[in-house]
Structure formats: C-alpha cells, structure tokens
Design a protein around this motif. Structure first.
Motif, PDB file in Angstrom:
ATOM      1  N   SER A 211      34.944  25.815  29.094  1.00  0.00           N
ATOM      2  CA  SER A 211      34.269  27.117  28.664  1.00  0.00           C
ATOM      3  C   SER A 211      33.531  27.761  29.990  1.00  0.00           C
ATOM      4  O   SER A 211      33.272  27.003  30.466  1.00  0.00           O
ATOM      5  CB  SER A 211      33.579  27.044  27.499  1.00  0.00           C
ATOM      6  N   SER A 212      33.141  29.146  29.688  1.00  0.00           N
ATOM      7  CA  SER A 212      32.283  29.481  30.773  1.00  0.00           C
ATOM      8  C   SER A 212      31.667  30.919  30.133  1.00  0.00           C
ATOM      9  O   SER A 212      32.003  31.084  28.811  1.00  0.00           O
ATOM     10  CB  SER A 212      33.181  30.164  31.972  1.00  0.00           C
ATOM     11  N   ALA A 271      33.795  20.307  33.890  1.00  0.00           N
ATOM     12  CA  ALA A 271      32.583  20.813  34.709  1.00  0.00           C
ATOM     13  C   ALA A 271      32.064  21.952  33.838  1.00  0.00           C
ATOM     14  O   ALA A 271      32.586  22.650  33.063  1.00  0.00           O
ATOM     15  CB  ALA A 271      32.926  21.435  36.073  1.00  0.00           C
ATOM     16  N   SER A 272      30.534  22.031  34.145  1.00  0.00           N
ATOM     17  CA  SER A 272      29.820  23.021  33.044  1.00  0.00           C
ATOM     18  C   SER A 272      30.200  24.556  33.390  1.00  0.00           C
ATOM     19  O   SER A 272      30.076  25.344  32.486  1.00  0.00           O
ATOM     20  CB  SER A 272      28.283  22.977  33.417  1.00  0.00           C
ATOM     21  N   ASP A 273      30.819  24.701  34.603  1.00  0.00           N
ATOM     22  CA  ASP A 273      31.238  26.321  34.575  1.00  0.00           C
ATOM     23  C   ASP A 273      32.851  26.671  34.288  1.00  0.00           C
ATOM     24  O   ASP A 273      33.198  27.385  34.727  1.00  0.00           O
ATOM     25  CB  ASP A 273      31.075  26.774  36.069  1.00  0.00           C
ATOM     26  N   ALA A 319      29.077  13.694  33.159  1.00  0.00           N
ATOM     27  CA  ALA A 319      28.510  14.841  33.913  1.00  0.00           C
ATOM     28  C   ALA A 319      27.427  15.415  33.427  1.00  0.00           C
ATOM     29  O   ALA A 319      27.366  15.500  32.063  1.00  0.00           O
ATOM     30  CB  ALA A 319      29.404  15.988  34.694  1.00  0.00           C
ATOM     31  N   SER A 320      26.393  15.975  34.109  1.00  0.00           N
ATOM     32  CA  SER A 320      25.361  16.916  33.304  1.00  0.00           C
ATOM     33  C   SER A 320      25.724  18.329  33.392  1.00  0.00           C
ATOM     34  O   SER A 320      26.767  18.740  34.080  1.00  0.00           O
ATOM     35  CB  SER A 320      24.029  16.686  34.078  1.00  0.00           C
ATOM     36  N   GLY A 353      31.827  21.114  39.686  1.00  0.00           N
ATOM     37  CA  GLY A 353      31.441  22.131  38.927  1.00  0.00           C
ATOM     38  C   GLY A 353      30.230  23.056  39.444  1.00  0.00           C
ATOM     39  O   GLY A 353      29.755  23.778  38.914  1.00  0.00           O
ATOM     40  N   SER A 354      30.047  23.034  40.699  1.00  0.00           N
ATOM     41  CA  SER A 354      29.420  24.175  41.530  1.00  0.00           C
ATOM     42  C   SER A 354      30.202  25.164  41.499  1.00  0.00           C
ATOM     43  O   SER A 354      31.403  25.371  41.403  1.00  0.00           O
ATOM     44  CB  SER A 354      29.030  23.504  42.833  1.00  0.00           C
ATOM     45  N   ASN A 355      29.735  26.491  42.029  1.00  0.00           N
ATOM     46  CA  ASN A 355      30.270  27.654  42.089  1.00  0.00           C
ATOM     47  C   ASN A 355      31.544  27.548  43.132  1.00  0.00           C
ATOM     48  O   ASN A 355      30.991  27.238  44.346  1.00  0.00           O
ATOM     49  CB  ASN A 355      29.350  28.749  42.558  1.00  0.00           C
TER      50      ASN A 355
END
Length: 434
Positions: A211-212, A271-273, A319-320, A353-355
């Motif tokens: 999701s984002s 990844a969080s993004d 992952a966090s 997960g970085s931009n």
C-alpha cells in the motif's frame, strides 16, 4: 503395529523442524528472533539484549509465529506448545497467556491493537479481545480465545489484516486465500466472506499487503509452493499479475524424468512505501526483489540480491515502517551448537523501501556484520554464536525445506489408511467412553 509406527513417523516429520523467525519493531527500536522455543530480543535503543519476564517460564515447544503490534507497544508469540503469549515491549514482561486447543500456525494483530487473531493446525481462527486490558500493568492475566471462522480441516498458513482494517485475510495449504469482513464485534463471529482469491496450484505459504499514501486500501501479494508470487485486488478476487519467481531465479531442476522439484516461496515482506516486495525462496541464497507498481497494478522482477561468501537461504524476513532495511534470518530448530545452543544467522539488506529516485540496483546491498545496527552485540544475542559453520546451515536449509513440504503438501491416503489415522487422532484418544 506397522500403522502405528507409520503414524508416529508422520507426526515426527511434521514436528521435527521449525524455521527461525524474525520480527522488527515498527520503528526499529528492537529486533526479535525466535528459534525452537527460544525467543531472543535485542534492544537497539540501549544496545543490549532484553531479559524476558514470564512467570510461567516462556514457551515449551517450537515457536511458529511472532508479531509486533502496529505501534510496537506489545508483541505476540505462539507455537507448538498451544500457547499464545503477549509481551509488553517496554519491560518485556509477559502480561497475558492464552491457551489454544491445537498447535498455533499463524497470528495477526488488528491495526487498532484491539484484537489478536490466531489460527491453529485444524483450520480454526480465534480472536482475543484485549480492549479492556492495560498491557503495561505488571500483573498477568489469562484470557480466553473465541472461534470466529474456519477453513474446513485445512492448515492455515498465514493471517493478515488489510491496511484499512476492514478485512482479515487467511491463507491455507489447500491453495485458497479467503477474504473475510472483520466485524466491529468479532467475538460474535466473522460470517461475511468478501471473496476468495483462487489461482495458486500448491499451498499458499505467505501473504502480505502493499500500500501507499495514494492507495490506502492496498493490494495483496501471495507466495506459494508453486514457486509463484501473485498480485491481487483482494476485495474483488481479481488476479492482477503473476511472477514465476522460481523460474526467474533459475531454481527449477528436472531430474531425468523424475518429478520436477519446484522451490516454494517461504516468506514475503513489502516495503512501507509499497515500491518493493522482498521474496524468500527455498534454495535461493539471498532475496529476490519485486517492483510493485500500484497504479499499473503490476509486479516485475527488480533484481536478486545475493548473499556471497556463505550459504544463506532466509527462513524469515522482516522490516520496520521507518527505516529502509530488510532483516533476514536463517536457522532451524534442529541446528544446535556443541553446548545445545540453538543457532541462527542474521543478515541485513540496505535500501529496502526508500524512495526509489534511482534504479533499485544502485541502492540495495547486503551489509557487512560490522555495518548492521547493533553490530556484534546484536549478532551475539540473536544468533547464539558469531561464527557458524557452512555445513551446518546447508543442512538446516534442507531440513526446513523437507519439514515444510511434509507439513503443507497434502498426502494421499487409501480409505484403509484414513480409518487408521482417524483412530489414532489425539482428540479421539482423549475422549472418555460414554
């Protein structure tokens, strides 16, 4: 006598080996590894191992599921000892223990942290209501779990709540993914099925949401024993894309006319993004990264990040939410040191997960042990030993692979064998005569 011996061997195969698991605090304040019945926690805030406090002495058998809550305020572990334990992550005191009727295979925590769900080996899903409990209290309490839904006699391999909290998604060994509406009062049961995501041809081993900010409801990814990762619009049961990760990694082996050995997907981490999905695959010494385009609703192979210099085939990844690191662990409950200490191996990949302003191939790399947050003290706490032999981990990888297939690939029995197995079931043995 022969049938009883066969039954004992089958049960031994299923229970013999449990994979090492890893979970990361949402803000990477701590990292937890479980291996066998051991639960190991390293506090990154003060750079030391956490001492777990449990009046009942912790887990007594292999742990099969671990999870931090969304805020990281508490942690839940469960497994073959039929115990579900709740831990306050400030004191690491076990504030609640729930007894399951059967061995626990998976668990999930609602995003509002009001409910914990867990599944057992017979396909039942239970809910524990923790709305009325202050888990920072130093006392302990025993709560009861309430059954809310079931998969008909099928091992549930993974539970997840959707990002918006509207659904609970359950995956099983019979190739099914069920999307169920999670009610406001789940203790009364979860009866409304939203959809079934059907398409895998082997057991579904893992699921995760991507999701984002622009796609809050998110999409679902699933991994399977058929060596594919699939992307779903889970609310409408629409299959959007399929990645044959085993073939792309070059892991499919044909043995001169014998049945083709297909490597199972063992774990997924998004990844969080929402830009990447990490995939752990049996026999792959490293991680495959999939690029997820939420707008186009597609999955594609980004790269394989290989771990060089040692045999490292992850058994679990995590992952966090806040730091672009992917944590991986390899190990099995059968892997012991000479002093009977259970051994695991932890590795970390940066740039997860970085931009993604640059191509992913320029941003991800396997960190050296000295570069891992927490360094040597963390590895000493979570691994059980810093230096581990190459042969030991090769053996562990094969043991986990065999145990997973023995547990999740459905066995075909004759009518006579089925009757023998029914008579030998523990719940039948324990029943008192009428």
């Amino acid at each position: 006598m022969e049938d009883n011996h066969m039954e004992e061997n089958e049960q031994k195969l299923e229970k013999e080996v449990a994979p090492a698991l890893i979970a990361v605090h949402p803000n990477q304040l701590s990292v937890t590894v479980s291996i066998g019945s051991d639960l190991r926690v390293f506090n990154l805030h003060d750079g030391s191992g956490a001492k777990l406090l449990d009046e009942n002495g912790g887990h007594k058998d292999s742990i099969r599921a671990i999870r931090y809550s969304k805020s990281g305020r508490f942690f839940v572990s469960a497994g073959d000892d039929k115990l579900v334990k709740f831990w306050d992550t400030n004191s690491w005191h076990c504030f609640c223990s729930v007894v399951s009727e059967k061995r626990v295979t998976s668990l999930a925590i609602s995003n509002d942290e009001m409910f914990v769900c867990f599944a057992d080996k017979f396909g039942m899903v239970y809910v524990v209501d923790i709305r009325d409990y202050n888990y920072e209290n130093q006392g302990s309490v025993n709560k009861k779990a309430v059954p809310i839904l079931s998969h008909y006699c099928s091992i549930i391999t993974r539970l997840e709540f959707s990002p918006d909290g509207k659904y609970i998604v359950t995956a099983d060994r019979d190739f099914k993914i069920r999307v169920t509406v999670f009610p406001k009062e789940p203790v009364n049961g979860a009866h409304e099925i939203q959809s079934f995501c059907l398409g895998h041809t082997e057991f579904v081993s893992c699921i995760a949401f991507v999701s984002s900010q622009d796609c809050a409801q998110g999409l679902l990814v699933s991994g399977s024993g058929d060596s594919t990762v699939r992307l779903w619009d889970y609310a409408s049961d629409t299959l959007l894309d399929t990645c044959d990760v085993g073939a792309k990694a070059g892991l499919l082996n044909s043995n001169q006319g014998q049945e083709e050995m297909v490597p199972a997907v063992t774990d997924l981490c998004a990844a969080s993004d929402g830009s990447l999905v990490a995939v752990a695959i049996q026999s792959l010494p490293g991680i495959m990264l999939l690029s997820c385009n939420l707008s186009a609703r597609t999955l594609s192979i980004a790269k394989v990040v290989a771990v060089k210099g040692e045999t490292f085939i992850p058994t679990s990844i995590g992952a966090s939410f806040s730091i672009p690191l992917l944590w991986m662990v390899m190990g099995a409950s059968s892997l012991h040191n000479t002093d009977s200490t259970l051994l695991a191996r932890v590795r970390v990949i940066s740039g997860f997960g970085s931009n993604q302003s640059e191509p992913v191939s320029h941003e991800t790399s396997v960190l050296e042990d000295t570069e891992i947050p927490g360094g040597e003290p963390l590895l000493q706490e979570l691994q059980g030993k810093l230096s581990i032999g190459e042969e030991a981990f090769s053996t562990a990888a094969e043991a986990v692979k065999t145990a997973m297939r023995n547990l999740l690939i459905k066995k075909n029995y004759s009518a006579e064998r089925r009757e023998v197995r029914k008579k030998g079931r523990n719940d039948k043995k324990n029943q008192s005569p009428a």
